[in-house]
Design an enzyme around this catalytic site. Structure first.
Site, PDB file in Angstrom:
ATOM      1  N   ASP A  78       5.012 -14.325  11.752  1.00  0.00           N
ATOM      2  CA  ASP A  78       3.678 -14.845  11.478  1.00  0.00           C
ATOM      3  C   ASP A  78       2.662 -13.719  11.726  1.00  0.00           C
ATOM      4  OD1 ASP A  78       1.193 -16.026  11.573  1.00  0.00           O
ATOM      5  OD2 ASP A  78       1.781 -17.670  12.891  1.00  0.00           O
ATOM      6  N   GLU A 103       0.836  -1.212   0.000  1.00  0.00           N
ATOM      7  CA  GLU A 103       0.000   0.000   0.000  1.00  0.00           C
ATOM      8  C   GLU A 103       0.868   1.260   0.000  1.00  0.00           C
ATOM      9  OE1 GLU A 103      -3.269  -0.080   2.809  1.00  0.00           O
ATOM     10  OE2 GLU A 103      -3.291   2.111   2.917  1.00  0.00           O
ATOM     11  N   HIS A 150      -2.587  10.259  -1.434  1.00  0.00           N
ATOM     12  CA  HIS A 150      -2.806   9.002  -2.159  1.00  0.00           C
ATOM     13  C   HIS A 150      -2.831   9.230  -3.658  1.00  0.00           C
ATOM     14  CE1 HIS A 150      -4.679   5.991   0.897  1.00  0.00           C
ATOM     15  NE2 HIS A 150      -3.395   6.179   1.055  1.00  0.00           N
ATOM     16  N   LYS A 202      -7.122  -0.964  11.837  1.00  0.00           N
ATOM     17  CA  LYS A 202      -6.511  -1.406  10.571  1.00  0.00           C
ATOM     18  C   LYS A 202      -5.317  -0.517  10.228  1.00  0.00           C
ATOM     19  CE  LYS A 202      -6.057  -1.833   5.892  1.00  0.00           C
ATOM     20  NZ  LYS A 202      -5.319  -0.990   4.958  1.00  0.00           N
TER      21      LYS A 202
END
Ligand code: MEV
Length: 417
Positions: free
Chosen positions: A272, A80, A369, A256
């Protein structure tokens, strides 16, 4: 420590040369990075089943992280755009003090499930009476790890009243050193379980590590000064934090944004990330689902941000060793073990969260962005050099037109100039 200011302005090969020098990478290690960390298929085939290839993710470095007075460059693997830039910017705004962080001893919880017990009270009493013996049997299966400070520390029992009858759960607390610990813990559990069955008269079902590693938490905090970020940003971050505290739909996205940073470091260092994710969200849900970060204003009006979550990480072991780049990433980060890695990860998570909230609450995130999106479109349209890409992206962003055909026309125009 090398000065990493302006790192983002360098070309990929210049960055590689710089990090090679500062981290003391060998020619072979630098080559592994410049080969995009190419994972040999024979190696991949020994790692998982039914292999047909390997996938790649960009690996970058987050700079400007000072943690407990030590400078770090932190490897992040993420697809991202903006995640690394945001972490760098937020970390820079904490300087010169940087972050404070600490981490618990690496103790994992391993669970044994016992079912079909006739007298649960009697069975629980029996376990308590034979505590020493049980711990001794479990410890016997950790002998070869003792030299790394690992060992079985204790166990706790609980009774669950379920639709399939009462069950006894024995939670073992096991110190795993710099390993993630799942294999070590699962081995102990499988070996100690038969004696638990004998002592309780129950049937052994599950014997497995818990990914909610509440005994292995890490935490970090930082001050973002009013003079540096401005009062409006502070008010915006505090409003955004309240939103997340009071609304689970927002809270999921808030967390998130934290995991954008944390997962990227987990991936880069061969950890992991699914267990990290499971632990983070279960921890956020204790009581009710909450933000993993907290914010408040101090008496000077500066913003204090903090974070805490369980982080079961490895700096040694098969996962780290089977990735051609994970060991190099750990060498670049120069961490002294899993605790320091957890502290670094917490700081990145906090930085990413602060960056997201401060952008969202003020100018929004689309501006940044879109610039990156424009660069991607420019490359997709055929821009070959960084100069061409920049020139095309600039025009697309100014015109707010990201159509590929339009980008091709802009590219032709740029080439004629
Ligand atoms: C996008 O990957 C992450 C954000 O949505 C996080 C947030 O909203 O806080 C920007």
């Amino acid at each position: 420590m090398e000065d990493f200011s302006g790192f983002y302005k360098l070309s990929v090969s210049e960055r590689l040369a710089k990090v090679k020098k500062s981290a003391g990478l060998t020619d072979e290690e630098a080559k592994a990075l410049s080969d995009s960390g190419a994972l040999q298929l024979e190696r991949a085939d020994k790692t998982i089943e039914n292999v047909i290839g390997a996938i790649h993710l960009p690996l970058g470095l987050a700079t400007n992280f000072t943690i407990n007075g030590k400078h770090f460059v932190i490897p992040m693997a993420v697809e991202e755009p903006s995640v690394i830039a945001a972490a760098c910017r937020a970390a820079k705004q904490t300087l010169p003090e940087g972050f404070k962080a600490d981490a618990d001893e690496p103790i994992m919880i391993g669970q044994v499930q016992l079912t079909g017990i006739k007298d649960v009270a009697e069975a629980s009493k029996n376990l308590a009476l034979n505590r020493k013996e049980v711990l001794g049997i479990a410890a016997g299966h950790m002998k070869q790890h003792e030299k790394y400070g690992c060992g079985v520390r204790d166990f706790e029992t609980k009774v669950l009243d379920t639709e399939r009858g009462p069950m006894i759960i024995v939670d073992f607390l096991i110190a795993v050193g710099d390993a993630q610990g799942a294999n070590m813990v699962n081995t102990v559990l499988e070996n100690v379980a038969p004696s638990l069955a004998q002592l309780t008269g129950g049937r052994v079902r599950l014997r497995i590590v818990s990914n909610l590693a509440t005994k292995r938490k890490a935490r970090a905090s930082a001050v973002w000064k009013k003079d540096i970020i401005g009062e409006e940003t502070i008010a915006g971050v505090l409003d955004a934090y309240e939103f997340a505290k009071h609304d689970i739909y927002r809270c999921a996205t808030h967390n998130k944004g934290i995991m954008n940073g944390i997962d990227a470091v987990a991936l880069a260092t061969g950890n992991d990330w699914r267990s990290v994710e499971a632990g983070a969200h279960a921890y956020a849900s204790l009581g009710h689902y909450k933000p993993l970060t907290q914010y408040h204003k101090n008496e000077k009006g500066d913003l204090i941000g903090s974070i805490e979550l369980p982080l079961a990480l490895a700096t040694v072991g098969p996962a780290v060793n089977s990735s051609p780049t994970a060991k190099i990433a750990l060498k670049i980060m120069n961490v002294r073990g899993s605790k320091e890695l957890a502290m670094g990860m917490c700081c990145v998570g906090l930085a990413n969260n602060f960056a997201a909230l401060s952008a969202l609450a003020t100018e929004g995130i689309q501006k940044g962005h879109m610039k990156l999106h424009a660069r991607n479109i420019a490359m997709f349209a055929g821009a070959l050099t960084p100069e061409e890409t920049e020139a095309v992206a600039e025009e697309l962003a100014t015109e707010k037109n990201f159509d590929v055909e339009h980008a091709k026309q802009v590219l032709q125009k740029v080439r004629k100039m």
